[in-house]
Design an enzyme around this catalytic site. Structure first.
Site, PDB file in Angstrom:
ATOM      1  N   CYS B 148       0.818  -1.222   0.000  1.00  0.00           N
ATOM      2  CA  CYS B 148       0.000   0.000   0.000  1.00  0.00           C
ATOM      3  C   CYS B 148       0.853   1.275   0.000  1.00  0.00           C
ATOM      4  O   CYS B 148       0.311   2.374  -0.141  1.00  0.00           O
ATOM      5  CB  CYS B 148      -0.930   0.003   1.212  1.00  0.00           C
ATOM      6  SG  CYS B 148      -1.833  -1.531   1.387  1.00  0.00           S
ATOM      7  N   HIS B 288      -3.351   8.526   5.463  1.00  0.00           N
ATOM      8  CA  HIS B 288      -3.527   7.174   4.909  1.00  0.00           C
ATOM      9  C   HIS B 288      -4.990   6.782   5.122  1.00  0.00           C
ATOM     10  O   HIS B 288      -5.605   6.258   4.216  1.00  0.00           O
ATOM     11  CB  HIS B 288      -2.561   6.213   5.596  1.00  0.00           C
ATOM     12  CG  HIS B 288      -2.570   4.837   5.017  1.00  0.00           C
ATOM     13  ND1 HIS B 288      -2.363   4.593   3.679  1.00  0.00           N
ATOM     14  CD2 HIS B 288      -2.776   3.613   5.588  1.00  0.00           C
ATOM     15  CE1 HIS B 288      -2.431   3.286   3.445  1.00  0.00           C
ATOM     16  NE2 HIS B 288      -2.690   2.677   4.583  1.00  0.00           N
ATOM     17  N   GLU B 299      -2.656   6.258  13.365  1.00  0.00           N
ATOM     18  CA  GLU B 299      -2.227   7.383  12.517  1.00  0.00           C
ATOM     19  C   GLU B 299      -2.489   8.699  13.250  1.00  0.00           C
ATOM     20  O   GLU B 299      -1.673   9.626  13.196  1.00  0.00           O
ATOM     21  CB  GLU B 299      -2.954   7.358  11.163  1.00  0.00           C
ATOM     22  CG  GLU B 299      -2.468   8.471  10.230  1.00  0.00           C
ATOM     23  CD  GLU B 299      -2.956   8.351   8.801  1.00  0.00           C
ATOM     24  OE1 GLU B 299      -3.879   7.548   8.537  1.00  0.00           O
ATOM     25  OE2 GLU B 299      -2.412   9.067   7.941  1.00  0.00           O
ATOM     26  N   LYS B 320      -9.582   8.076   0.822  1.00  0.00           N
ATOM     27  CA  LYS B 320     -10.169   6.726   0.781  1.00  0.00           C
ATOM     28  C   LYS B 320     -11.635   6.740   1.196  1.00  0.00           C
ATOM     29  O   LYS B 320     -12.359   5.789   0.921  1.00  0.00           O
ATOM     30  CB  LYS B 320      -9.369   5.782   1.685  1.00  0.00           C
ATOM     31  CG  LYS B 320      -7.960   5.491   1.170  1.00  0.00           C
ATOM     32  CD  LYS B 320      -7.228   4.495   2.061  1.00  0.00           C
ATOM     33  CE  LYS B 320      -5.813   4.237   1.557  1.00  0.00           C
ATOM     34  NZ  LYS B 320      -4.886   5.356   1.832  1.00  0.00           N
ATOM     35  N   HIS B 325      -9.772   2.046  -0.988  1.00  0.00           N
ATOM     36  CA  HIS B 325      -8.330   1.796  -0.854  1.00  0.00           C
ATOM     37  C   HIS B 325      -7.831   1.151  -2.143  1.00  0.00           C
ATOM     38  O   HIS B 325      -8.181   0.014  -2.455  1.00  0.00           O
ATOM     39  CB  HIS B 325      -8.090   0.884   0.354  1.00  0.00           C
ATOM     40  CG  HIS B 325      -6.657   0.791   0.770  1.00  0.00           C
ATOM     41  ND1 HIS B 325      -5.596   1.110  -0.060  1.00  0.00           N
ATOM     42  CD2 HIS B 325      -6.100   0.404   1.947  1.00  0.00           C
ATOM     43  CE1 HIS B 325      -4.459   0.923   0.587  1.00  0.00           C
ATOM     44  NE2 HIS B 325      -4.748   0.503   1.815  1.00  0.00           N
ATOM     45  N   PHE B 385       0.825  -2.845   4.733  1.00  0.00           N
ATOM     46  CA  PHE B 385       1.008  -4.153   5.366  1.00  0.00           C
ATOM     47  C   PHE B 385       2.514  -4.425   5.411  1.00  0.00           C
ATOM     48  O   PHE B 385       3.234  -4.122   4.459  1.00  0.00           O
ATOM     49  CB  PHE B 385       0.379  -5.256   4.508  1.00  0.00           C
ATOM     50  CG  PHE B 385      -1.045  -5.575   4.831  1.00  0.00           C
ATOM     51  CD1 PHE B 385      -1.614  -5.233   6.032  1.00  0.00           C
ATOM     52  CD2 PHE B 385      -1.829  -6.261   3.912  1.00  0.00           C
ATOM     53  CE1 PHE B 385      -2.932  -5.553   6.331  1.00  0.00           C
ATOM     54  CE2 PHE B 385      -3.144  -6.580   4.191  1.00  0.00           C
ATOM     55  CZ  PHE B 385      -3.688  -6.225   5.397  1.00  0.00           C
TER      56      PHE B 385
END
Lengths: 263, 399
Positions: B148, B288, B299, B320, B325, B385
């Site tokens: 990502c 994000h 975050e 997003k 995503h 990830f």
């Protein structure tokens, strides 16, 4: 005409650690916690062992690894193994032998270990190395072959040159002996690659090492050459045999060469 | 040497050009709907943010088609010398098609060792070489696969390549589509995606108390990055500037961010340092913001550490919430989104933030778009990830 900025990259870069491994490996001695083992595919295990051995050979301590080391890795194509995907395929097939989404999303998926999702990500080998060696530094993660290995090597040299890191760990890992990836090579008329292997280099500037990097050249024309895409691990194997010059024109069109002076 | 953005190409669930994307984001529209790309059967998640492919180049691999379109859009009218440029792309997984595999097995059974005559994957990196061939690019292309964070890493490395003087311009971005049986099933299996199937437009709700996972999206963005002086000399349109890039590892967990946001903090600080910008100069953060239970509060905590006392005064939003995503393409599409809105003097808001999570107590712009303060810096976060984090520092068009 000014020299290209890449010309200064190799100045006083030494190889201070190098390790390769093949086939089944015992990665437990290199793991922070045993419970991680269930999350690790073959590529992950190989990468952790090679990185751990290379770091030990280079004498890297915990603090250096955590704060001053960059990590640069090429993984090969994603390995999907028969034991993982055949049960899924069998339980997703209807009585006419056709794929069935209702079966796939029900009994088919029930056959799949959730951890397979993680093992299929191309950045998992670099995660496992960062986790087990405690590396938090800059990185580049690429795939799948020799051209990309030279690129991560070049980026590592830039990070050393610009002072972002003191140590660069540059590696490659491949597990290409599996059901789906095999054909990728065979349809290109290539021999089956070596089963599985990993290698890591440890590079530093201005320090004594086992070899000095004298030159690095990376160009591209997109015209297919002959070098096997699985080559990065082979290159590291060659370096372990103290070769002084590596040269290749890869199938995906990279022209590569490097020179090493062994101490 | 300064690096500016002089071209943007996008393929997104809100439209396949920059104008449609900016309008959709500023109107607060969701790109989510029931999945039509394939029959999701009984999968727990049956919604996604899909691209309308009617006007895109035909190609069996959706992400390849997206990348071709985005690249062509970014280069329209640019008149650049191919030998002075290059390409860095963040690209999604090579996955195989389960129907193809079953068809193969029906015909052949399990292939013997030396007779594996079919291959069902489209190796992802081939798309990169195809783009180089079509546009005459002869600089070694970069393939980024940091999940990502991949396209943010691609932008960052392309930025550094120009700033070092290695190239005059670079195409950089990402492309991905995991809206296929294997891709979606993998996320369902680890319960990463939203299951709010009955209300797709309300499913992605970053920083909201009732979020339940991310909305899977697909798409691409390719940005043309260029050395500023040469861009200005040729009269190029400047969309914005990339000022700095930083990346890091959490070295903590595969899918769990470090509880104190250790890696996220490191990446943000490295990007700011690389840009020579202080945290007090940040006017907006494009988060994000995945809408997953784990990401959003961590975050928030990381932003508080980096931005200090000003953290609660700075507008923060998640693209997003509207696009879903886009995995490997997410960072580049979100940078394109920021610059597309900044060209109108705005930043977009966060959709579906109705009841803020108490752990997400910053200014997440639930009331829609705002005016972007002229000349101020923007922070862009991407976390992957595997604990790979990549951040960029940007500026809008008034550079």
């Amino acid at each position: 005409m000014d020299a290209p900025p890449e010309a200064r990259l190799c100045h006083s870069v030494s190889l201070t650690g190098l390790a390769c491994c093949e086939g089944p490996v015992d990665c437990l001695p290199w793991l922070k916690t045993r419970k991680m083992l269930k999350l690790m595919g073959k590529q992950d295990r190989l990468a952790v062992v090679a990185a751990g051995q290379a770091a030990r050979q280079a004498g890297l301590d915990e603090e250096t690894l955590r704060q001053r080391t960059g990590l640069y890795l090429v993984s090969a194509h994603i390995p999907f193994h028969e034991e993982d995907i055949l049960p899924l395929a069998q339980h997703s097939t209807d009585s006419l032998g056709q794929f069935s989404m209702p079966l796939f999303s029900g009994p088919g998926l029930d056959q799949v270990n959730p951890l397979l999702t993680f093992r299929c990500l191309p950045n998992m080998p670099i995660f496992h190395v960062s986790y087990n060696l405690g590396i938090q530094g800059p990185s580049m993660t690429s795939f799948p072959g020799l051209g990309q290995f030279y690129q991560v090597l070049e980026q590592a040299l830039w990070a050393l040159e610009e002072g972002d890191i003191e140590v660069a760990m540059v590696g490659a890992v491949a597990d290409q002996n599996n059901f789906l990836v095999d054909y990728h090579w065979s349809r290109q008329g290539l021999e089956r690659p070596r089963p599985d292997a990993a290698g890591f280099l440890v590079l530093r500037k201005g320090q004594a090492g086992v070899a000095k990097l004298r030159s690095l050249s990376l160009t591209y024309d997109g015209e297919p050459g002959r070098a096997h895409p699985w080559g990065p691990v082979e290159l590291i194997h060659d370096l372990a045999g103290a070769v002084s010059r590596h040269q290749a024109h890869t199938l995906d069109g990279y022209h590569l060469s490097s020179e090493w002076e062994w101490v | 040497m300064r690096v500016v953005v002089t071209g943007i190409g996008v393929v997104t669930p809100l439209g396949n050009d920059v104008t449609a994307l900016a309008e959709g984001l500023l109107e607060g529209r969701s790109g989510a709907s029931a999945i039509t790309v394939f029959d999701p059967g009984g999968l727990a998640t049956r919604i996604a943010a899909q691209v309308n492919t009617a006007d895109l180049p035909a190609h069996p691999d959706r992400k390849w088609s997206f990348a071709l379109s985005a690249t062509s859009q970014a280069l329209v009218g640019q008149r650049l010398e191919p030998g002075e440029g290059g390409l860095a792309l963040g690209i999604g997984l090579d996955l195989f098609s389960m129907p193809d595999l079953i068809e193969y097995l029906r015909e052949h059974g399990i292939p013997p060792e030396r007779d594996r005559e079919t291959f069902l994957q489209t190796p992802s990196e081939r798309c990169v070489h195809d783009i180089c061939r079509r546009h005459g690019l002869t600089y070694p292309p970069q393939v980024h696969v940091s999940a990502c964070a991949a396209s943010t890493d691609a932008l960052g490395h392309a930025f550094l390549t120009i700033r070092r003087g290695s190239r005059r311009w670079m195409l950089a971005g990402g492309s991905d589509s995991m809206i296929n049986p294997m891709g979606l099933a993998g996320f369902c299996k680890i319960r990463a995606t939203t299951v709010r199937n009955d209300e797709p437009a309300r499913a992605s709700r970053p920083f909201d108390r009732d979020r339940d996972g991310f909305l899977l999206g697909e798409g691409a963005a390719v940005l043309l990055l260029e050395e500023r002086e040469s861009a200005l000399r040729r009269g190029a349109t400047v969309w914005g500037e990339i000022m700095g890039y930083g990346c890091s590892f959490d070295a903590h967990g595969i899918s769990e961010p470090h509880p104190e946001g250790r890696g996220a903090v490191l990446a943000m600080r490295r990007a700011l340092e690389n840009a020579g910008v202080g945290a007090d100069e940040i006017a907006y953060v494009n988060a994000h913001g995945t809408s997953t239970p784990k990401n959003d509060p961590i975050e928030s905590a990381a932003l508080r550490q980096v931005l200090g006392q000003r953290a609660s005064e700075i507008g923060i939003s998640s693209t997003k919430s509207m696009l879903g995503h886009l995995i490997s393409a997410s960072g580049a599409v979100e940078v394109a989104s920021v610059l597309a809105c900044a060209a109108r003097g705005k930043v977009h808001g966060t959709l579906n933030l109705e009841a803020p999570d108490p752990l997400c107590d910053l200014d997440y712009m639930s009331n829609g778009p705002r005016t972007l303060a002229s000349g101020r810096a923007i922070l862009k976060n991407s976390f992957a990830f595997g604990g790979q984090n990549a951040c960029l520092v940007l500026k809008g068009p008034d550079v």
